[in-house]
Design an enzyme around this catalytic site. Structure first.
Site, PDB file in Angstrom:
ATOM      1  N   ASN A  17       0.741  -1.212   0.203  1.00  7.49           N
ATOM      2  CA  ASN A  17      -0.013  -0.079  -0.027  1.00  7.49           C
ATOM      3  C   ASN A  17       0.974   1.374   0.047  1.00  7.49           C
ATOM      4  O   ASN A  17       1.617   1.372   1.045  1.00  7.49           O
ATOM      5  CB  ASN A  17      -0.763  -0.036   1.302  1.00  7.49           C
ATOM      6  CG  ASN A  17      -1.961   0.991   1.091  1.00  7.49           C
ATOM      7  OD1 ASN A  17      -1.582   2.291   1.051  1.00  7.49           O
ATOM      8  ND2 ASN A  17      -3.203   0.637   1.297  1.00  7.49           N
ATOM      9  N   CYS A  42     -10.117  -5.235  -0.746  1.00  5.50           N
ATOM     10  CA  CYS A  42     -11.423  -4.345  -0.914  1.00  5.50           C
ATOM     11  C   CYS A  42     -12.182  -4.563  -2.216  1.00  5.50           C
ATOM     12  O   CYS A  42     -11.773  -5.264  -2.889  1.00  5.50           O
ATOM     13  CB  CYS A  42     -10.927  -2.817  -0.601  1.00  5.50           C
ATOM     14  SG  CYS A  42     -10.010  -2.335  -1.975  1.00  5.50           S
ATOM     15  N   CYS A  50      -9.676  -3.695  -5.301  1.00  8.47           N
ATOM     16  CA  CYS A  50      -9.017  -4.903  -5.504  1.00  8.47           C
ATOM     17  C   CYS A  50      -9.492  -6.157  -6.043  1.00  8.47           C
ATOM     18  O   CYS A  50      -8.975  -6.821  -6.800  1.00  8.47           O
ATOM     19  CB  CYS A  50      -7.762  -5.038  -4.427  1.00  8.47           C
ATOM     20  SG  CYS A  50      -6.944  -3.458  -4.018  1.00  8.47           S
ATOM     21  N   GLU A  67      -2.737  -4.447  -3.462  1.00  8.46           N
ATOM     22  CA  GLU A  67      -3.009  -5.525  -4.553  1.00  8.46           C
ATOM     23  C   GLU A  67      -2.729  -4.627  -5.821  1.00  8.46           C
ATOM     24  O   GLU A  67      -2.409  -5.325  -6.900  1.00  8.46           O
ATOM     25  CB  GLU A  67      -4.334  -6.014  -4.450  1.00  8.46           C
ATOM     26  CG  GLU A  67      -4.432  -6.872  -3.203  1.00  8.46           C
ATOM     27  CD  GLU A  67      -4.989  -6.069  -2.198  1.00  8.46           C
ATOM     28  OE1 GLU A  67      -5.439  -6.585  -1.054  1.00  8.46           O
ATOM     29  OE2 GLU A  67      -4.965  -4.874  -2.131  1.00  8.46           O
ATOM     30  N   ASP A  82      -8.101   4.887   4.443  1.00  5.15           N
ATOM     31  CA  ASP A  82      -7.790   3.976   3.336  1.00  5.15           C
ATOM     32  C   ASP A  82      -8.820   3.051   2.927  1.00  5.15           C
ATOM     33  O   ASP A  82      -8.908   2.601   2.017  1.00  5.15           O
ATOM     34  CB  ASP A  82      -6.544   3.135   3.895  1.00  5.15           C
ATOM     35  CG  ASP A  82      -5.828   2.254   2.907  1.00  5.15           C
ATOM     36  OD1 ASP A  82      -5.206   2.735   1.968  1.00  5.15           O
ATOM     37  OD2 ASP A  82      -5.886   1.015   3.022  1.00  5.15           O
TER      38      ASP A  82
END
Length: 148
Positions: A42, A82, A85, A55, A145
């Site tokens: 990230n 998430c 992704c 990802e 995030d």
């Protein structure tokens, strides 16, 4: 140690890199034919990015891949992917996702499964600890995030 745990250790290494850079400790690797084809972590904070989840960074670092390469791949992530992704997994036809943990956050795992993707949760203590400690220390950054 299983091959899944070996590759997850590489994803954890990526998560630790992200944390050391001042970012969110989530890491990912994509494996094709038993070899790491891309890795990432990230980097939303580091790059001021809206989309560089682990990802997405991993897929970007793997570069352009053919459909047949994606179809032979496995994506490893220290945390449950998430919606964004997971969408990339579905878009590129990645058939298997190995998740380090989903206690701190759970993405749309059942939906991804319903679309034919094999999803395996390792319940890795190291992945869980890294995220839970981060969330306690920086809840505002974590909420940003995940879009909360």
């Amino acid at each position: 140690m299983s091959k899944h745990h070996e590759f997850m250790k590489e994803a954890i290494e990526e998560a630790r890199k992200g944390l050391a850079e001042g970012g969110i400790p989530i890491g990912s690797v994509i494996v094709i034919d038993g070899k790491i084809a891309g890795r990432g972590h990230n980097r939303r904070v580091q790059k001021g990015s809206a989309i560089l989840h682990a990802e997405m960074d991993c897929l970007e670092n793997a570069g352009r891949l053919s459909a047949s390469e994606y179809q032979r791949s496995t994506l490893y992530s220290t945390l449950s992917p998430c919606d964004m992704c997971s969408g990339a997994v579905l878009l590129y036809g990645i058939p298997k996702v190995i998740i380090g943990e989903n206690k701190n956050f759970q993405g749309p795992e059942e939906y991804v499964r319903s679309r034919g993707v094999e999803v395996i949760i390792l319940d890795d203590d190291e992945c869980t600890t890294i995220m839970s400690e981060f969330i306690k220390q920086k809840p505002n950054l974590w909420n940003e995030d995940i879009g909360e």
